[in-house]
Design a protein around this motif. Structure first.
Motif, short mmCIF file in Angstrom:
data_model
loop_
_atom_site.label_atom_id
_atom_site.label_comp_id
_atom_site.label_asym_id
_atom_site.label_seq_id
_atom_site.Cartn_x
_atom_site.Cartn_y
_atom_site.Cartn_z
N GLY A 9 56.18 -2.98 36.43
CA GLY A 9 55.78 -2.87 35.03
C GLY A 9 54.89 -3.99 34.54
N ALA A 10 54.56 -4.96 35.39
CA ALA A 10 53.71 -6.08 34.98
C ALA A 10 52.24 -5.67 34.93
CB ALA A 10 53.90 -7.25 35.94
N GLU A 11 51.46 -6.47 34.26
CA GLU A 11 50.01 -6.24 34.22
C GLU A 11 49.45 -6.39 35.64
OE1 GLU A 11 47.84 -5.51 31.59
OE2 GLU A 11 49.74 -5.04 30.61
N PRO A 12 48.40 -5.65 35.97
CA PRO A 12 47.77 -5.81 37.29
C PRO A 12 47.22 -7.22 37.47
CG PRO A 12 46.91 -3.87 36.15
CD PRO A 12 47.75 -4.62 35.16
N GLU A 13 47.23 -7.69 38.70
CA GLU A 13 46.72 -9.02 39.03
C GLU A 13 45.26 -8.93 39.45
OE1 GLU A 13 47.49 -11.94 42.69
OE2 GLU A 13 49.24 -11.66 41.40
N PRO A 14 44.37 -9.68 38.77
CA PRO A 14 42.94 -9.60 39.12
C PRO A 14 42.66 -10.26 40.47
CG PRO A 14 43.28 -11.16 37.32
CD PRO A 14 44.62 -10.55 37.63
N LEU A 15 41.80 -9.62 41.26
CA LEU A 15 41.41 -10.15 42.56
C LEU A 15 39.98 -10.68 42.54
CD1 LEU A 15 42.93 -7.30 44.74
CD2 LEU A 15 43.89 -9.58 44.34
N GLY A 16 39.08 -9.96 41.89
CA GLY A 16 37.68 -10.35 41.83
C GLY A 16 36.81 -9.14 41.60
N CYS A 17 35.52 -9.36 41.65
CA CYS A 17 34.56 -8.28 41.42
C CYS A 17 34.32 -7.49 42.70
CB CYS A 17 33.23 -8.85 40.94
SG CYS A 17 33.31 -9.63 39.32
N SER A 18 33.99 -6.23 42.53
CA SER A 18 33.68 -5.38 43.68
C SER A 18 32.34 -5.75 44.31
CB SER A 18 33.67 -3.91 43.26
OG SER A 18 32.66 -3.67 42.29
N ARG A 19 31.56 -6.56 43.60
CA ARG A 19 30.29 -7.06 44.13
C ARG A 19 30.18 -8.55 43.83
NH1 ARG A 19 26.61 -3.98 46.10
NH2 ARG A 19 24.97 -5.49 45.76
N SER A 20 29.78 -9.31 44.84
CA SER A 20 29.44 -10.71 44.62
C SER A 20 27.94 -10.77 44.32
CB SER A 20 29.78 -11.54 45.85
OG SER A 20 28.89 -11.24 46.89
N LEU A 21 27.41 -11.95 44.22
CA LEU A 21 25.96 -12.08 43.99
C LEU A 21 25.16 -11.57 45.18
CD1 LEU A 21 25.81 -15.58 42.27
CD2 LEU A 21 25.50 -13.34 41.19
N THR A 22 25.78 -11.55 46.37
CA THR A 22 25.04 -11.18 47.58
C THR A 22 25.40 -9.82 48.17
OG1 THR A 22 26.62 -12.42 48.92
CG2 THR A 22 24.61 -13.57 48.25
N GLY A 23 26.47 -9.17 47.69
CA GLY A 23 26.82 -7.87 48.24
C GLY A 23 28.22 -7.41 47.86
#
Length: 107
Positions: A80-94
């Motif tokens: 029931g907790a909020e989802p934990e952020p991992l990062g963006c699906s795209r970095s600056l390079t890919g």
């Protein structure tokens, strides 16, 4: 005949029971549009626990442009907790992604 029918029913029901006990079936990856990620033509990737009452411990590997980066994270996800952020699906390079390595119940 009755005994054979019960054995057959038990054999068919068995995979369902195993799946319900498999912690990895309760790991969910979620996508959210956030300003930084959208500016890179991507979305934010988050992970959450879909089990109604048990805490999950998950290990995730990060991949960048299809290649493992050697980054392995471990998180405890409460029900029931909020989802934990991992990062963006795209970095600056890919593109980048996270893959589930292992999941266990903590309790």
């Amino acid at each position: 005949m009755f005994r054979v029918t019960l054995l057959l029913i038990g054999a068919l029901a068995s995979p369902c029971i195993v799946a319900a006990d498999d912690p990895s079936t309760f790991v969910r990856f979620v996508e959210e549009p956030t300003s930084t990620c959208v500016s890179r033509d991507g979305v934010q990737i988050l992970v959450r626990n879909a089990h109604p009452s048990r805490t999950l411990r998950v290990w995730l590997d990060r991949y960048h442009m299809g290649v493992g980066t050697g980054d392995r994270s471990r998180s405890d996800l409460k029900p029931g907790a909020e989802p934990e952020p991992l990062g963006c699906s795209r970095s600056l390079t890919g593109p980048q992604e996270w893959r589930l390595v292992r999941a266990t119940f903590v309790d």
